[in-house]
Design an enzyme around this catalytic site. Sequence first.
Site, mmCIF file in Angstrom:
data_model
loop_
_atom_site.group_PDB
_atom_site.id
_atom_site.type_symbol
_atom_site.label_atom_id
_atom_site.label_comp_id
_atom_site.label_asym_id
_atom_site.label_seq_id
_atom_site.Cartn_x
_atom_site.Cartn_y
_atom_site.Cartn_z
ATOM 1 N N ARG A 130 -8.856 -94.379 49.699
ATOM 2 C CA ARG A 130 -7.397 -94.236 49.931
ATOM 3 C C ARG A 130 -6.844 -92.872 49.533
ATOM 4 N NH1 ARG A 130 -7.518 -99.467 48.042
ATOM 5 N NH2 ARG A 130 -7.515 -100.963 49.757
ATOM 6 N N GLU A 182 -1.609 -66.658 67.295
ATOM 7 C CA GLU A 182 -0.764 -67.583 66.529
ATOM 8 C C GLU A 182 0.182 -66.801 65.610
ATOM 9 O OE1 GLU A 182 -0.614 -70.725 67.159
ATOM 10 O OE2 GLU A 182 -2.565 -71.385 67.901
ATOM 11 N N HIS A 236 -1.952 -75.521 76.025
ATOM 12 C CA HIS A 236 -2.787 -76.732 75.941
ATOM 13 C C HIS A 236 -3.241 -77.187 77.328
ATOM 14 C CE1 HIS A 236 -1.089 -78.023 71.785
ATOM 15 N NE2 HIS A 236 -2.278 -77.484 71.659
#
Length: 354
Positions: A107, A171, A238
């Site tokens: 977790r 970017e 994309h």
Amino acid sequence: MVDIGVDALTRSAPALGEWLADRTVFVLTSPRLLELHNSYFEVLGKGAVRYVRLEVPDGEEAKSLAHAGSLWETMLAAGGKRDSRLITFGGGTVGDLGGFVAGCFLRGIEYVQVPTTLLAQVDAAVGGKTAIDLKGGKNTVGLFHHPRRVISDTRLLRTLPRAELRSGLVEVVKMAALLAPELLELVESRLDDLLAGDPHALAPVVAGAVAAKRGVVEADPEEGDWRRILNYGHTLGHAIEGVLSYQGLRHGEAVAYGILFANRLARRRGLDSEFHERLRRLFLRFELPLLPRLDPNVLWDFMSRDKKASESGLTWVLPRALGCGEMVAGIDRQEVLTELASFLHEPLAQLLSA
Ligand SMILES: NC(=O)c1ccc[n+]([C@@H]2O[C@H](COP(=O)([O-])OP(=O)(O)OC[C@H]3O[C@@H](n4cnc5c(N)ncnc54)[C@H](O)[C@@H]3O)[C@@H](O)[C@H]2O)c1
Ligand SMILES: [Zn+2]
């Protein structure tokens, strides 16, 4: 906590040592990194009770459920506990997978990212997004799990191929153009050194891009509307990648074309030509690979299926002026197709040069 610059890893060693002292530490990397940067691995595990190196293949192939599953099994068998630590040492693929694996193991265990590509230093390692891919789409399963620390040592970028540096720099330009005009000037003035992987030239550029991205993420941690500003150039980018089945063009290279296209849509809405020309001149110096002939209709279908397209249709991120962008929804399909047809049929030189 983000530590950026030449020799950031050496500088962070004491803090890192404290964080992993007396614990089991897993270091996730890939064969290419082991080959190129073997010496760094000594620094990483210092002080750990147990140091387990985990390897996944280079590239996108690593971000699979199969690899995540086998890492969890290995970590458990090696005595991994809730207080174990994980360090990712690699590009965005290793970072995304490692963050996901750390986020789910027992977790959630703490992890540190050591990004080794420019794209990972300026983008993937910032913001806490982790993911793996399904056959049906990239980054389709994941969670937000923030690393305790990101160590971006620009010396690691010396071995990065020029095409990878170029892809990461797109970017940077994306963030600089809409969020940090002074960063754009820095990229323009040091471009040759940046494309050559000079760690000293890269350090302030990485720091500037990370500050810009963090500003956006902190204002919008759960990815509401504002974070979508980072999607500038990605709507078409994309689609180009997808239609080409992720072959031939790198992510950043496809995004550069996406930025140029978004600028054209923006010009029809009043963007001044100086901004447009400035980015065209800059991308011309990038020596981008040619864009193959693509069908506007196929690109449109791909864009409409994108997971970021909402029920009401596509939202475009368009520049309004230098340092200022906006989300624009409801651009008519026909307008996009017409503009795409002319964009895709212009010779590259004309597309890129003034
Ligand atoms: N989590 C996010 O917010 C986020 C944002 C952007 C991108 N991403 C993800 O990042 C991934 C792309 O990252 P990437 O561009 O770093 O790709 P990558 O991890 O595949 O690395 C690119 C290539 O460079 C090699 N490499 C890595 N470091 C090197 C070094 N220092 N010297 C020489 N070669 C080196 C790798 O082995 C690989 O072949 C994608 O999966 C994308 O989805 C995530
Ligand atoms: Zn991107």
